[in-house]
Scaffold this motif. Structure first.
Motif, PDB file in Angstrom:
ATOM      1  N   HIS A  70       0.826  -1.223   0.000  1.00 57.31           N
ATOM      2  CA  HIS A  70       0.000   0.000   0.000  1.00 57.31           C
ATOM      3  C   HIS A  70       0.855   1.266   0.000  1.00 57.31           C
ATOM      4  CE1 HIS A  70      -3.166  -2.793   0.574  1.00 57.31           C
ATOM      5  NE2 HIS A  70      -2.956  -2.989   1.861  1.00 57.31           N
ATOM      6  N   GLY A  71       2.095   1.155  -0.451  1.00 57.32           N
ATOM      7  CA  GLY A  71       2.922   2.347  -0.537  1.00 57.32           C
ATOM      8  C   GLY A  71       4.174   2.245   0.308  1.00 57.32           C
ATOM      9  N   TRP A  72       4.645   3.409   0.758  1.00 62.71           N
ATOM     10  CA  TRP A  72       5.901   3.502   1.504  1.00 62.71           C
ATOM     11  C   TRP A  72       5.692   4.308   2.774  1.00 62.71           C
ATOM     12  CZ3 TRP A  72       5.051   4.340  -3.598  1.00 62.71           C
ATOM     13  CH2 TRP A  72       5.668   3.462  -4.504  1.00 62.71           C
ATOM     14  N   SER A  73       6.638   4.186   3.703  1.00 59.43           N
ATOM     15  CA  SER A  73       6.591   4.958   4.942  1.00 59.43           C
ATOM     16  C   SER A  73       7.847   5.806   5.060  1.00 59.43           C
ATOM     17  CB  SER A  73       6.481   4.036   6.160  1.00 59.43           C
ATOM     18  OG  SER A  73       5.286   3.288   6.108  1.00 59.43           O
ATOM     19  N   TYR A  74       7.718   6.929   5.742  1.00 55.90           N
ATOM     20  CA  TYR A  74       8.885   7.777   5.997  1.00 55.90           C
ATOM     21  C   TYR A  74       9.398   7.524   7.402  1.00 55.90           C
ATOM     22  CZ  TYR A  74      11.914  11.765   6.679  1.00 55.90           C
ATOM     23  OH  TYR A  74      13.012  12.557   6.940  1.00 55.90           O
ATOM     24  N   GLY A  75      10.650   7.338   7.556  1.00 56.45           N
ATOM     25  CA  GLY A  75      11.316   7.087   8.832  1.00 56.45           C
ATOM     26  C   GLY A  75      12.471   6.172   8.529  1.00 56.45           C
ATOM     27  N   ARG A  76      12.844   5.507   9.456  1.00 60.69           N
ATOM     28  CA  ARG A  76      13.107   5.921  10.811  1.00 60.69           C
ATOM     29  C   ARG A  76      14.508   6.473  10.814  1.00 60.69           C
ATOM     30  NH1 ARG A  76      13.291   0.661  12.678  1.00 60.69           N
ATOM     31  NH2 ARG A  76      11.038   0.595  12.935  1.00 60.69           N
ATOM     32  N   SER A  77      14.808   7.521  11.565  1.00 60.44           N
ATOM     33  CA  SER A  77      16.127   8.152  11.621  1.00 60.44           C
ATOM     34  C   SER A  77      16.636   8.543  10.244  1.00 60.44           C
ATOM     35  CB  SER A  77      17.131   7.220  12.327  1.00 60.44           C
ATOM     36  OG  SER A  77      16.710   6.929  13.633  1.00 60.44           O
ATOM     37  N   ASN A  78      15.755   9.125   9.431  1.00 61.64           N
ATOM     38  CA  ASN A  78      16.147   9.684   8.136  1.00 61.64           C
ATOM     39  C   ASN A  78      16.581   8.622   7.127  1.00 61.64           C
ATOM     40  OD1 ASN A  78      16.347  12.112   6.607  1.00 61.64           O
ATOM     41  ND2 ASN A  78      18.572  11.953   6.694  1.00 61.64           N
ATOM     42  N   GLU A  79      16.167   7.361   7.340  1.00 57.09           N
ATOM     43  CA  GLU A  79      16.564   6.322   6.401  1.00 57.09           C
ATOM     44  C   GLU A  79      15.665   6.339   5.178  1.00 57.09           C
ATOM     45  OE1 GLU A  79      16.064   2.913   8.862  1.00 57.09           O
ATOM     46  OE2 GLU A  79      13.961   2.634   8.322  1.00 57.09           O
ATOM     47  N   GLY A  80      16.114   5.657   4.123  1.00 54.84           N
ATOM     48  CA  GLY A  80      15.337   5.594   2.895  1.00 54.84           C
ATOM     49  C   GLY A  80      15.841   6.579   1.862  1.00 54.84           C
ATOM     50  N   PRO A  81      15.344   6.474   0.622  1.00 54.90           N
ATOM     51  CA  PRO A  81      15.773   7.386  -0.450  1.00 54.90           C
ATOM     52  C   PRO A  81      15.293   8.811  -0.212  1.00 54.90           C
ATOM     53  CG  PRO A  81      13.960   5.995  -1.192  1.00 54.90           C
ATOM     54  CD  PRO A  81      14.364   5.475   0.163  1.00 54.90           C
ATOM     55  N   TRP A  82      15.825   9.745  -1.003  1.00 52.51           N
ATOM     56  CA  TRP A  82      15.527  11.159  -0.805  1.00 52.51           C
ATOM     57  C   TRP A  82      14.055  11.478  -1.029  1.00 52.51           C
ATOM     58  CZ3 TRP A  82      13.392  13.842  -4.830  1.00 52.51           C
ATOM     59  CH2 TRP A  82      13.518  13.280  -6.112  1.00 52.51           C
ATOM     60  N   TRP A  83      13.381  10.669  -1.841  1.00 53.76           N
ATOM     61  CA  TRP A  83      11.983  10.952  -2.165  1.00 53.76           C
ATOM     62  C   TRP A  83      11.004  10.250  -1.235  1.00 53.76           C
ATOM     63  CZ3 TRP A  83      10.200   6.123  -2.974  1.00 53.76           C
ATOM     64  CH2 TRP A  83      11.070   5.166  -3.507  1.00 53.76           C
ATOM     65  N   SER A  84      11.501   9.622  -0.160  1.00 56.79           N
ATOM     66  CA  SER A  84      10.641   8.781   0.680  1.00 56.79           C
ATOM     67  C   SER A  84       9.510   9.560   1.339  1.00 56.79           C
ATOM     68  CB  SER A  84      11.464   8.051   1.734  1.00 56.79           C
ATOM     69  OG  SER A  84      12.191   8.961   2.527  1.00 56.79           O
ATOM     70  N   CYS A  85       9.744  10.827   1.724  1.00 59.79           N
ATOM     71  CA  CYS A  85       8.662  11.579   2.379  1.00 59.79           C
ATOM     72  C   CYS A  85       7.554  11.921   1.391  1.00 59.79           C
ATOM     73  CB  CYS A  85       9.202  12.825   3.065  1.00 59.79           C
ATOM     74  SG  CYS A  85       9.657  14.163   1.974  1.00 59.79           S
ATOM     75  N   LEU A  86       7.911  12.118   0.115  1.00 64.80           N
ATOM     76  CA  LEU A  86       6.887  12.372  -0.897  1.00 64.80           C
ATOM     77  C   LEU A  86       6.077  11.111  -1.176  1.00 64.80           C
ATOM     78  CD1 LEU A  86       8.876  14.565  -3.453  1.00 64.80           C
ATOM     79  CD2 LEU A  86       7.276  15.315  -1.684  1.00 64.80           C
ATOM     80  N   ALA A  87       6.760   9.959  -1.234  1.00 63.86           N
ATOM     81  CA  ALA A  87       6.053   8.691  -1.449  1.00 63.86           C
ATOM     82  C   ALA A  87       5.147   8.369  -0.276  1.00 63.86           C
ATOM     83  CB  ALA A  87       7.066   7.564  -1.665  1.00 63.86           C
ATOM     84  N   ALA A  88       5.639   8.645   0.952  1.00 62.72           N
ATOM     85  CA  ALA A  88       4.821   8.387   2.143  1.00 62.72           C
ATOM     86  C   ALA A  88       3.585   9.273   2.173  1.00 62.72           C
ATOM     87  CB  ALA A  88       5.657   8.603   3.403  1.00 62.72           C
ATOM     88  N   MET A  89       3.692  10.458   1.563  1.00 62.77           N
ATOM     89  CA  MET A  89       2.581  11.407   1.590  1.00 62.77           C
ATOM     90  C   MET A  89       1.373  10.899   0.809  1.00 62.77           C
ATOM     91  SD  MET A  89       2.749  15.480   0.771  1.00 62.77           S
ATOM     92  CE  MET A  89       2.824  15.327  -1.003  1.00 62.77           C
ATOM     93  N   ILE A  90       1.595  10.024  -0.185  1.00 67.47           N
ATOM     94  CA  ILE A  90       0.480   9.488  -0.974  1.00 67.47           C
ATOM     95  C   ILE A  90       0.253   8.008  -0.677  1.00 67.47           C
ATOM     96  CG2 ILE A  90       0.615  11.195  -2.827  1.00 67.47           C
ATOM     97  CD1 ILE A  90       2.263   9.178  -4.430  1.00 67.47           C
ATOM     98  N   SER A  91       0.782   7.529   0.467  1.00 60.36           N
ATOM     99  CA  SER A  91       0.606   6.135   0.890  1.00 60.36           C
ATOM    100  C   SER A  91      -0.244   6.099   2.158  1.00 60.36           C
ATOM    101  CB  SER A  91       1.962   5.485   1.161  1.00 60.36           C
ATOM    102  OG  SER A  91       2.815   5.568   0.031  1.00 60.36           O
ATOM    103  N   HIS A  92      -0.959   4.984   2.356  1.00 56.64           N
ATOM    104  CA  HIS A  92      -1.859   4.875   3.498  1.00 56.64           C
ATOM    105  C   HIS A  92      -1.806   3.478   4.105  1.00 56.64           C
ATOM    106  CE1 HIS A  92      -3.319   8.456   1.409  1.00 56.64           C
ATOM    107  NE2 HIS A  92      -3.763   8.847   2.590  1.00 56.64           N
ATOM    108  N   VAL A  93      -2.216   3.396   5.361  1.00 57.02           N
ATOM    109  CA  VAL A  93      -2.116   2.151   6.125  1.00 57.02           C
ATOM    110  C   VAL A  93      -3.208   1.168   5.750  1.00 57.02           C
ATOM    111  CG1 VAL A  93      -2.181   1.166   8.446  1.00 57.02           C
ATOM    112  CG2 VAL A  93      -0.979   3.315   8.038  1.00 57.02           C
ATOM    113  N   ASP A  94      -4.462   1.634   5.714  1.00 58.73           N
ATOM    114  CA  ASP A  94      -5.598   0.761   5.404  1.00 58.73           C
ATOM    115  C   ASP A  94      -6.648   1.577   4.670  1.00 58.73           C
ATOM    116  OD1 ASP A  94      -6.910   2.277   7.409  1.00 58.73           O
ATOM    117  OD2 ASP A  94      -6.304   0.833   8.947  1.00 58.73           O
ATOM    118  N   GLN A  95      -7.754   0.919   4.321  1.00 52.97           N
ATOM    119  CA  GLN A  95      -8.763   1.612   3.524  1.00 52.97           C
ATOM    120  C   GLN A  95      -9.457   2.730   4.288  1.00 52.97           C
ATOM    121  OE1 GLN A  95     -11.257  -0.069   0.616  1.00 52.97           O
ATOM    122  NE2 GLN A  95     -10.259  -2.085   0.600  1.00 52.97           N
ATOM    123  N   GLU A  96      -9.659   2.541   5.591  1.00 51.73           N
ATOM    124  CA  GLU A  96     -10.265   3.617   6.376  1.00 51.73           C
ATOM    125  C   GLU A  96      -9.384   4.862   6.347  1.00 51.73           C
ATOM    126  OE1 GLU A  96     -11.676   4.599  10.979  1.00 51.73           O
ATOM    127  OE2 GLU A  96     -10.866   2.622  10.458  1.00 51.73           O
TER     128      GLU A  96
END
Length: 302
Positions: A70-96
């Protein structure tokens, strides 16, 4: 004779009656807040279609159903690629989580984009989403975050700045202010009495502050008064402080993306200041030229 007298009276009164109705129809009494909507309608419709809001909602839905996680998450301790916060912004945990965010974004985003334009909403969504993710990482570095909530809060509370800039010209200003105050009270009450470990209250708060700061600079200001220059530079300094806090907290990737909005705010604030000091007080805002475009397996919070 009586019929002739009545006819002559009607003929004499007809021009005055016609002038009265013509005046009543062609020169209506201006209603409270008409200036703001007048300025809105001066911008071409193509510049005010909610293109960006619709595109963001569609992206959220596509990412949720097209990606197994269902997408990506931003964290932890600044890990992940540079675009991770943008990807997390359009990702969600569940349908609710997905459908509630899409509904709120569609309502608030369309309204803001129709009145303020695409560039304004682009900066608010981008800055609010990046700042919300970055400062969540500063405040709670051991958890990850995903969702559009930071950007949605930025959109909602940018209306506070529009009220501050256009209080005298804003239609239904008291109603708008009451709605925003109710939202603040509900959020504070939820934080105190119904706090959930699955909600990023930091992302909501700092996203809202980013939206307020950006809108103080880029928001439509129908009558720019010289004292309102202070509001403009308060917005620049407020957003700069949020970016600096994200850098100081080690969230360099999201902070670097959020910093991309700063030059735009600086240029806009300088232009507004220059135009205001050269013109009588009050003046039409230089930001609203007539006839031109206005500008899974871990803790995840949402």
């Amino acid at each position: 004779n009586g019929g002739l007298a009545g006819y002559l009276l009607v003929q004499r009164c007809r021009p005055a009656t016609a002038r009265f109705f013509q005046s009543a129809m062609s020169k209506p009494r201006p209603s409270s807040g008409a200036s703001y909507w007048g300025a809105v309608h001066q911008a071409p419709l193509i510049c005010r279609l909610p293109i960006l809001t619709v595109a963001t909602c569609v992206a959220c839905i596509v990412i949720f159903f097209a990606n197994d996680a269902h997408g990506w998450s931003y964290g932890r301790s600044n890990e992940g690629p540079w675009w991770s916060c943008l990807a997390a912004m359009i990702s969600h945990v569940d349908q609710e989580h997905l459908w509630s965010n899409v509904a709120f974004l569609a309502i608030a985003g369309c309204f803001l984009e129709i009145t303020e334009g695409v560039p304004h909403v682009a900066c608010v969504l981008f800055g609010g989403g990046c700042i919300g993710a970055a400062l969540h990482g500063v405040a709670d570095p051991d958890t990850r975050v995903r969702g559009t909530s930071g950007a949605i809060y930025a959109v909602f509370f940018s209306q506070l700045s529009l009220l501050a800039l256009n209080w005298a010209e804003m239609p239904a200003r008291v109603l708008r202010l009451c709605v925003l105050l109710i939202l603040i009270v509900v959020d504070v009450a939820a934080l105190i009495f119904w706090r959930s470990d699955n909600v990023s209250y930091e992302g909501h708060l700092f996203g809202a502050l980013a939206g307020v700061s950006i809108a103080l600079v880029l928001g439509r200001n129908v009558r720019l008064r010289r004292f309102e220059i202070a509001f403009t530079w308060l917005g620049v300094l407020g957003y700069a402080a949020l970016v600096a806090t994200a850098f100081a907290g080690g969230q360099t990737k999201a902070a670097a993306l959020a910093a991309g909005v700063l030059p735009l705010l600086g240029v806009a604030a300088t232009w507004i200041t220059r135009c205001s000091l050269r013109a009588p007080d009050p003046v039409p805002s230089p930001t609203v030229p007539e006839g031109d475009c206005d500008r899974g397996g871990f803790v995840v919070r949402m």
